[in-house]
Design a protein around this motif. Structure first.
Motif, PDB file in Angstrom:
ATOM      1  N   UNK A   1       5.120   0.742   3.684  1.00  0.00           N
ATOM      2  CA  UNK A   1       5.144   0.849   4.618  1.00  0.00           C
ATOM      3  C   UNK A   1       3.492  -0.388   5.097  1.00  0.00           C
ATOM      4  N   UNK A   2       3.488  -0.235   3.853  1.00  0.00           N
ATOM      5  CA  UNK A   2       3.088  -2.477   3.232  1.00  0.00           C
ATOM      6  C   UNK A   2       3.495  -3.609   3.497  1.00  0.00           C
ATOM      7  N   UNK A   3       5.000  -3.032   3.313  1.00  0.00           N
ATOM      8  CA  UNK A   3       5.288  -4.042   3.652  1.00  0.00           C
ATOM      9  C   UNK A   3       6.013  -4.680   4.504  1.00  0.00           C
ATOM     10  N   UNK A   4       6.189  -3.479   5.759  1.00  0.00           N
ATOM     11  CA  UNK A   4       6.738  -3.905   6.996  1.00  0.00           C
ATOM     12  C   UNK A   4       5.394  -3.799   7.531  1.00  0.00           C
ATOM     13  N   UNK A   5       4.342  -3.642   7.049  1.00  0.00           N
ATOM     14  CA  UNK A   5       2.929  -3.807   7.969  1.00  0.00           C
ATOM     15  C   UNK A   5       2.967  -5.419   7.783  1.00  0.00           C
ATOM     16  N   UNK A   6       2.797  -5.843   6.471  1.00  0.00           N
ATOM     17  CA  UNK A   6       2.753  -6.990   6.118  1.00  0.00           C
ATOM     18  C   UNK A   6       3.605  -8.047   6.787  1.00  0.00           C
ATOM     19  N   UNK A   7       5.076  -7.956   7.201  1.00  0.00           N
ATOM     20  CA  UNK A   7       6.079  -8.510   7.823  1.00  0.00           C
ATOM     21  C   UNK A   7       5.733  -8.624   9.250  1.00  0.00           C
ATOM     22  N   UNK A   8       5.279  -7.627   9.421  1.00  0.00           N
ATOM     23  CA  UNK A   8       4.711  -7.697  11.250  1.00  0.00           C
ATOM     24  C   UNK A   8       3.514  -8.185  11.393  1.00  0.00           C
ATOM     25  N   UNK A   9       2.760  -8.173  10.276  1.00  0.00           N
ATOM     26  CA  UNK A   9       1.762  -8.925  10.304  1.00  0.00           C
ATOM     27  C   UNK A   9       1.813 -10.940  10.338  1.00  0.00           C
TER      28      UNK A   9
ATOM     29  N   UNK B   1      -2.014 -18.684   6.459  1.00  0.00           N
ATOM     30  CA  UNK B   1      -2.030 -16.803   5.946  1.00  0.00           C
ATOM     31  C   UNK B   1      -1.198 -16.535   6.149  1.00  0.00           C
ATOM     32  N   UNK B   2      -0.252 -16.955   6.751  1.00  0.00           N
ATOM     33  CA  UNK B   2       0.872 -16.369   7.262  1.00  0.00           C
ATOM     34  C   UNK B   2       2.432 -16.458   6.171  1.00  0.00           C
ATOM     35  N   UNK B   3       1.853 -17.654   5.483  1.00  0.00           N
ATOM     36  CA  UNK B   3       2.723 -17.416   4.309  1.00  0.00           C
ATOM     37  C   UNK B   3       2.028 -16.454   3.194  1.00  0.00           C
ATOM     38  N   UNK B   4       0.505 -16.843   2.994  1.00  0.00           N
ATOM     39  CA  UNK B   4       0.422 -15.358   1.867  1.00  0.00           C
ATOM     40  C   UNK B   4       0.887 -13.663   2.430  1.00  0.00           C
ATOM     41  N   UNK B   5       0.855 -13.528   3.901  1.00  0.00           N
ATOM     42  CA  UNK B   5       1.580 -12.363   4.341  1.00  0.00           C
ATOM     43  C   UNK B   5       3.024 -11.880   4.539  1.00  0.00           C
ATOM     44  N   UNK B   6       3.843 -12.832   3.827  1.00  0.00           N
ATOM     45  CA  UNK B   6       4.904 -12.600   4.061  1.00  0.00           C
ATOM     46  C   UNK B   6       5.254 -12.562   2.519  1.00  0.00           C
ATOM     47  N   UNK B   7       5.098 -13.481   1.643  1.00  0.00           N
ATOM     48  CA  UNK B   7       4.576 -13.558   0.342  1.00  0.00           C
ATOM     49  C   UNK B   7       4.288 -11.661  -0.010  1.00  0.00           C
ATOM     50  N   UNK B   8       3.748 -11.375   0.780  1.00  0.00           N
ATOM     51  CA  UNK B   8       2.717 -10.229   0.058  1.00  0.00           C
ATOM     52  C   UNK B   8       3.749  -9.247   0.653  1.00  0.00           C
ATOM     53  N   UNK B   9       4.896  -9.340   1.650  1.00  0.00           N
ATOM     54  CA  UNK B   9       6.009  -8.502   2.211  1.00  0.00           C
ATOM     55  C   UNK B   9       7.024  -8.166   1.295  1.00  0.00           C
TER      56      UNK B   9
ATOM     57  N   UNK C   1       0.758   7.598   5.676  1.00  0.00           N
ATOM     58  CA  UNK C   1      -0.105   6.660   5.241  1.00  0.00           C
ATOM     59  C   UNK C   1      -0.760   5.308   5.230  1.00  0.00           C
ATOM     60  N   UNK C   2       0.348   5.061   6.790  1.00  0.00           N
ATOM     61  CA  UNK C   2       0.045   4.253   7.986  1.00  0.00           C
ATOM     62  C   UNK C   2      -1.305   5.333   9.259  1.00  0.00           C
ATOM     63  N   UNK C   3      -0.866   6.529   9.132  1.00  0.00           N
ATOM     64  CA  UNK C   3      -1.732   6.764   9.532  1.00  0.00           C
ATOM     65  C   UNK C   3      -3.400   6.912   9.867  1.00  0.00           C
ATOM     66  N   UNK C   4      -3.297   6.150   7.935  1.00  0.00           N
ATOM     67  CA  UNK C   4      -4.879   5.805   7.064  1.00  0.00           C
ATOM     68  C   UNK C   4      -5.472   4.869   8.467  1.00  0.00           C
ATOM     69  N   UNK C   5      -4.208   3.740   7.778  1.00  0.00           N
ATOM     70  CA  UNK C   5      -4.190   1.980   9.028  1.00  0.00           C
ATOM     71  C   UNK C   5      -5.160   2.803  10.353  1.00  0.00           C
ATOM     72  N   UNK C   6      -4.262   3.358  10.615  1.00  0.00           N
ATOM     73  CA  UNK C   6      -4.140   3.418  11.981  1.00  0.00           C
ATOM     74  C   UNK C   6      -5.641   3.835  12.645  1.00  0.00           C
TER      75      UNK C   6
END
Length: 355
Positions: free
Chosen positions: A122-130, A191-199, A237-242
């Motif tokens: 879930x965290x990987x998908x979120x960072x990737x989409x962001x 920030x785009x690079x940081x999010x992608x590396x986090x993903x 887990x995503x429901x918490x973020x939602x």
């Protein structure tokens, strides 16, 4: 009695020999089988490449301002549709879930290990989409090529893969190509690079933990069974973020674009099915080649569809990266072949070292 020419007698005898006729028939059947296999590879590979490229471009399209630029909610919606379609597909085609019986018999143990993997996914998908909000599809695809090196170093760190200087030399080529691509980015956003590396870090961690933990626990799940069990935990887990990121704009944007969101989520599920079919039907070499072609198509479509500029330095870096990925894939295929038949591939055997 008329004399028969020697060539005619030889031809007549060969035609009357049943063993030769059987050999000709078998050769014809083998030829037809090879042709059918080639067309199957082309068909599956084409559908897989088109679907994967479409999904990435589709996510980029939806994450633009004025559409549905809510990464957590988009990811959660993907998980809802994936869960529903996975259950429906299992009812219709259970043969695509060969490890489901084993998973049901060990439901508590499967849930124990998949729960943390669901969080990482879930965290990987979120960072990737962001990341699509800040960087181009081409740039993010360039970064993803570094997963090969990242996965190798992480695997060596935990002892699940052996180190060799030959592998390091090949991965140096991959890293050099990725670095060139990042350095050549025209519209660079940190920030785009940081999010992608986090993903990427999260995705590689999920894959590494999943392989180590699930394998040691004797829970080798096929792709679709894994997806079906992973979806509800990721959604949890995503429901918490939602809940924490909820705004009235989410409902407004959903009402405007719900039909596109539904299509987008269905394509995401279709991609999971295609990955399972590709791994089952095609060879490892074919999968590698298809993956390389897919990367090229995604980068090209990014430039054509979204008008993302690709500098000359990035073109050179991407070519270097692809070369490194192909060399790496060749090493891994040799390593696998060496395990099956060590005497046939002595060079590959030298690369498999005792830990």
């Amino acid at each position: 009695e008329l004399d028969t020419p020697p060539q005619a007698r030889q031809l007549s005898n060969s035609c009357q020999d049943p063993r030769q006729s059987a050999q000709f028939k078998m050769a014809g059947e083998n030829s037809q089988s090879q042709v059918a296999s080639v067309w199957q590879t082309i068909l599956i590979g084409t559908v897989y490449i088109v679907t994967s490229s479409t999904l990435i471009s589709f996510n980029k399209y939806l994450m633009q301002p004025g559409r549905f630029s809510h990464a957590v909610h988009l990811t959660a919606f993907h998980m809802v549709v994936t869960l529903v379609l996975s259950l429906a597909f299992y009812k219709v085609a259970p043969q695509f879930y060969p490890s489901m019986a084993m998973a049901k018999a060990n439901i508590c143990q499967v849930a124990k290990w998949i729960a943390p993997l669901g969080f990482l996914f879930a965290l990987a998908l979120y960072c990737s989409n962001q990341a699509y909000k800040y960087s181009s599809v081409a740039f993010l695809q360039f970064c993803k090529q570094g997963n090969v090196a990242l996965m190798f170093f992480m695997s060596c760190a935990v002892g699940s893969q052996s180190f060799s200087w030959q592998k390091l030399a090949v991965l140096t080529v991959v890293i050099a190509g990725c670095t060139t691509c990042a350095h050549g980015e025209i519209h660079f956003v940190m920030i785009g690079l940081v999010l992608q590396l986090a993903s990427q870090l999260t995705e590689c961690s999920k894959n590494l933990i999943g392989e180590a933990v699930m394998g040691s626990a004797g829970l080798k799940l096929d792709v679709l069974t894994f997806v079906l069990f992973q979806a509800p935990f990721s959604l949890l887990f995503l429901s918490v973020g939602v809940c924490f990121s909820w705004t009235p704009e989410v409902v407004t944007d959903f009402r405007k674009h719900w039909h596109w969101l539904m299509v987008n989520a269905c394509i995401a599920f279709l991609l999971n099915v295609l990955i399972a079919v590709t791994l089952k039907k095609l060879s490892a070499l074919a999968f590698v080649i298809i993956g390389v072609v897919k990367d090229m198509v995604i980068v090209s479509s990014s430039s054509l569809v979204f008008g993302d500029p690709i500098s000359q330095a990035q073109q050179v870096g991407f070519a270097v990266t692809i070369t490194g990925v192909l060399l790496w894939s060749r090493l891994k295929l040799q390593e696998q072949a060496a395990r099956r038949d060590p005497e046939r591939l002595p060079l590959a055997k030298q690369d498999v070292k005792v830990k």
